[in-house]
Design a protein around this motif. Structure first.
Motif, mmCIF file in Angstrom:
data_model
loop_
_atom_site.group_PDB
_atom_site.id
_atom_site.type_symbol
_atom_site.label_atom_id
_atom_site.label_comp_id
_atom_site.label_asym_id
_atom_site.label_seq_id
_atom_site.Cartn_x
_atom_site.Cartn_y
_atom_site.Cartn_z
ATOM 1 N N ALA A 151 19.615 20.013 1.829
ATOM 2 C CA ALA A 151 20.070 18.624 1.733
ATOM 3 C C ALA A 151 18.898 17.674 2.005
ATOM 4 O O ALA A 151 18.034 17.954 2.837
ATOM 5 C CB ALA A 151 21.201 18.368 2.729
ATOM 6 N N ILE A 152 18.863 16.576 1.272
ATOM 7 C CA ILE A 152 17.808 15.570 1.431
ATOM 8 C C ILE A 152 18.465 14.247 1.801
ATOM 9 O O ILE A 152 19.282 13.718 1.037
ATOM 10 C CB ILE A 152 16.994 15.394 0.136
ATOM 11 N N ALA A 153 18.142 13.744 2.960
ATOM 12 C CA ALA A 153 18.705 12.453 3.381
ATOM 13 C C ALA A 153 18.325 11.386 2.355
ATOM 14 O O ALA A 153 17.162 11.294 1.945
ATOM 15 C CB ALA A 153 18.182 12.075 4.762
ATOM 16 N N PHE A 154 19.307 10.625 1.924
ATOM 17 C CA PHE A 154 19.059 9.643 0.873
ATOM 18 C C PHE A 154 18.002 8.633 1.283
ATOM 19 O O PHE A 154 17.185 8.196 0.460
ATOM 20 C CB PHE A 154 20.366 8.937 0.494
ATOM 21 N N ASP A 155 17.997 8.278 2.569
ATOM 22 C CA ASP A 155 17.006 7.289 3.015
ATOM 23 C C ASP A 155 15.608 7.898 3.135
ATOM 24 O O ASP A 155 14.637 7.189 3.432
ATOM 25 C CB ASP A 155 17.434 6.641 4.333
ATOM 26 N N LYS B 194 25.903 5.367 -5.348
ATOM 27 C CA LYS B 194 24.472 5.610 -5.531
ATOM 28 C C LYS B 194 24.179 7.099 -5.678
ATOM 29 O O LYS B 194 24.789 7.938 -5.009
ATOM 30 C CB LYS B 194 23.683 5.050 -4.344
ATOM 31 N N LEU B 195 23.236 7.386 -6.567
ATOM 32 C CA LEU B 195 22.738 8.750 -6.703
ATOM 33 C C LEU B 195 21.318 8.711 -7.242
ATOM 34 O O LEU B 195 20.903 7.732 -7.874
ATOM 35 C CB LEU B 195 23.646 9.593 -7.604
ATOM 36 N N ALA B 196 20.566 9.748 -6.952
ATOM 37 C CA ALA B 196 19.194 9.882 -7.437
ATOM 38 C C ALA B 196 19.087 11.143 -8.274
ATOM 39 O O ALA B 196 19.712 12.160 -7.953
ATOM 40 C CB ALA B 196 18.218 9.936 -6.269
ATOM 41 N N VAL B 197 18.309 11.079 -9.338
ATOM 42 C CA VAL B 197 18.159 12.214 -10.242
ATOM 43 C C VAL B 197 16.685 12.481 -10.492
ATOM 44 O O VAL B 197 15.934 11.563 -10.861
ATOM 45 C CB VAL B 197 18.874 11.958 -11.589
ATOM 46 N N PHE B 198 16.266 13.731 -10.275
ATOM 47 C CA PHE B 198 14.929 14.178 -10.654
ATOM 48 C C PHE B 198 15.056 14.830 -12.024
ATOM 49 O O PHE B 198 15.799 15.811 -12.187
ATOM 50 C CB PHE B 198 14.381 15.169 -9.627
ATOM 51 N N ALA B 199 14.350 14.274 -13.015
ATOM 52 C CA ALA B 199 14.553 14.719 -14.395
ATOM 53 C C ALA B 199 13.239 14.784 -15.157
ATOM 54 O O ALA B 199 12.333 13.970 -14.942
ATOM 55 C CB ALA B 199 15.526 13.778 -15.112
ATOM 56 N N ASP B 200 13.165 15.761 -16.064
ATOM 57 C CA ASP B 200 12.032 15.907 -16.974
ATOM 58 C C ASP B 200 12.434 15.346 -18.332
ATOM 59 O O ASP B 200 13.533 15.651 -18.826
ATOM 60 C CB ASP B 200 11.656 17.387 -17.098
ATOM 61 N N ALA C 211 31.795 9.656 3.093
ATOM 62 C CA ALA C 211 30.968 10.105 4.212
ATOM 63 C C ALA C 211 30.067 9.007 4.706
ATOM 64 O O ALA C 211 29.714 8.937 5.880
ATOM 65 C CB ALA C 211 30.134 11.321 3.796
ATOM 66 N N GLY C 212 29.693 8.083 3.817
ATOM 67 C CA GLY C 212 28.771 7.024 4.191
ATOM 68 C C GLY C 212 29.460 5.816 4.798
ATOM 69 O O GLY C 212 28.800 4.896 5.259
ATOM 70 N N THR D 299 17.987 17.630 -10.996
ATOM 71 C CA THR D 299 18.442 17.826 -9.616
ATOM 72 C C THR D 299 18.928 16.470 -9.120
ATOM 73 O O THR D 299 18.184 15.490 -9.172
ATOM 74 C CB THR D 299 17.324 18.351 -8.714
ATOM 75 N N THR D 300 20.153 16.437 -8.654
ATOM 76 C CA THR D 300 20.779 15.183 -8.236
ATOM 77 C C THR D 300 20.953 15.161 -6.727
ATOM 78 O O THR D 300 21.337 16.162 -6.120
ATOM 79 C CB THR D 300 22.160 15.018 -8.906
ATOM 80 N N ILE D 301 20.664 14.023 -6.116
ATOM 81 C CA ILE D 301 20.867 13.814 -4.684
ATOM 82 C C ILE D 301 21.912 12.725 -4.514
ATOM 83 O O ILE D 301 21.749 11.617 -5.036
ATOM 84 C CB ILE D 301 19.565 13.392 -3.967
ATOM 85 N N LEU D 302 22.981 13.043 -3.812
ATOM 86 C CA LEU D 302 24.041 12.060 -3.562
ATOM 87 C C LEU D 302 23.753 11.275 -2.289
ATOM 88 O O LEU D 302 22.866 11.627 -1.509
ATOM 89 C CB LEU D 302 25.390 12.764 -3.461
ATOM 90 N N ALA D 303 24.533 10.227 -2.073
ATOM 91 C CA ALA D 303 24.296 9.331 -0.938
ATOM 92 C C ALA D 303 24.452 10.031 0.401
ATOM 93 O O ALA D 303 23.879 9.598 1.406
ATOM 94 C CB ALA D 303 25.248 8.133 -1.017
ATOM 95 N N ASN D 304 25.225 11.120 0.454
ATOM 96 C CA ASN D 304 25.393 11.854 1.702
ATOM 97 C C ASN D 304 24.346 12.951 1.877
ATOM 98 O O ASN D 304 24.425 13.758 2.798
ATOM 99 C CB ASN D 304 26.793 12.457 1.782
ATOM 100 N N GLY D 305 23.362 13.018 0.981
ATOM 101 C CA GLY D 305 22.301 14.006 1.082
ATOM 102 C C GLY D 305 22.551 15.284 0.326
ATOM 103 O O GLY D 305 21.661 16.138 0.238
#
Length: 265
Positions: free
Chosen positions: A116-120, A138-144, A263-264, A235-241
């Protein structure tokens, strides 16, 4: 408040009466049992660490040894890699531990927590932002840019409303991915150029002046991904990590976004 009639109690049976010394004896026995179990677990850990270090000198440093729900089986954690062994370290197992009664992949659950990766903790300055609706979720995406699964995932993300998507360009599939990532990062409207390419196949235009465009964010993204073992895209990171590897459909993503939002709060 009304007066209540005292409730009649049935007489105590002899075999249900427990004198104080018996209660104390049972409590002491419980403490002793727990203490023995903890000592046994510690002793097993020491033996496992000693034997594996002696027999497998090239094995990476062991970060943690802990018992699993399966009797006699112990987890050996090497960073975010999970192995399993017996109480003496005589055998080493690589694979998934599955609880067949609960139908739960215990290894996968454990890895989710470890990775898990803390969103902050995300370096959002090295991502570009796409906002739809009120942008509350909110979500973060690592993409090629050359990842086929990423393109499919982007088409699904386009259907989401009230969301902010932070896209980290993560060119891991070769030189052409690196070139496209630089072109997208150097574009005046990164989000538009990205979506044009990923959803409609419009090739990102070459930057007018590559010398004036700072693409060091792409290098930092790759370093961040290496640090956190992001080995595939998307790879997607959600707000809760929570980390989600691979492309998933909206039928799975929507409830996960709801859980992350709850959760947030």
């Amino acid at each position: 408040m009304p007066c209540l009639r005292p409730r009649a109690h049935p007489p105590l049976k002899h075999d249900t009466f427990m004198p104080p010394f018996a209660t104390a004896w049972r409590a002491a026995a419980l403490v002793t049992t727990l203490g023995l179990a903890m000592h046994a677990a510690w002793a097993n850990e020491a033996v496992i660490r000693k034997n594996l270090a002696e027999r497998l000198p090239n094995l990476p440093r062991i970060d943690e040894v802990r018992p699993t729900p399966m009797p006699g089986l112990f987890e050996v954690r090497l960073g975010t890699d999970i192995l399993y062994t017996d109480a003496k370290g005589d055998f080493l197992i690589q694979g998934m531990l599955i609880d067949t009664k609960a139908r739960v992949n215990l290894t996968e659950e454990r890895l989710d927590k470890l990775t898990a990766i803390a969103f902050d903790a995300l370096p959002l300055k090295d991502a570009f932002t796409t906002v739809r609706g009120n942008g509350q979720r909110k979500l973060a995406v690592f993409a090629d840019p050359n990842c086929g699964f990423c393109k499919r995932f982007e088409r699904d993300l386009a259907k989401l409303d009230n969301v902010t998507v932070y896209t980290f360009l993560y060119p891991v599939l070769g030189k052409d991915s690196e070139a496209k990532a630089r072109a997208i990062w150097c574009a005046a409207d990164r989000s538009k150029v990205w979506n044009d390419w990923m959803q409609r196949g419009v090739t990102p235009p070459e930057p007018k002046s590559s010398a004036s465009c700072d693409t060091s964010a792409l290098e930092r993204n790759l370093a961040f991904g290496q640090k956190y073992r992001i080995s595939g895209t998307p790879t997607t990171i959600l707000a809760n990590g929570q980390r989600i590897p691979g492309a998933i459909g909206l039928d799975r993503l929507e409830p996960l976004l709801a859980q992350a939002g709850a959760a947030g709060q």
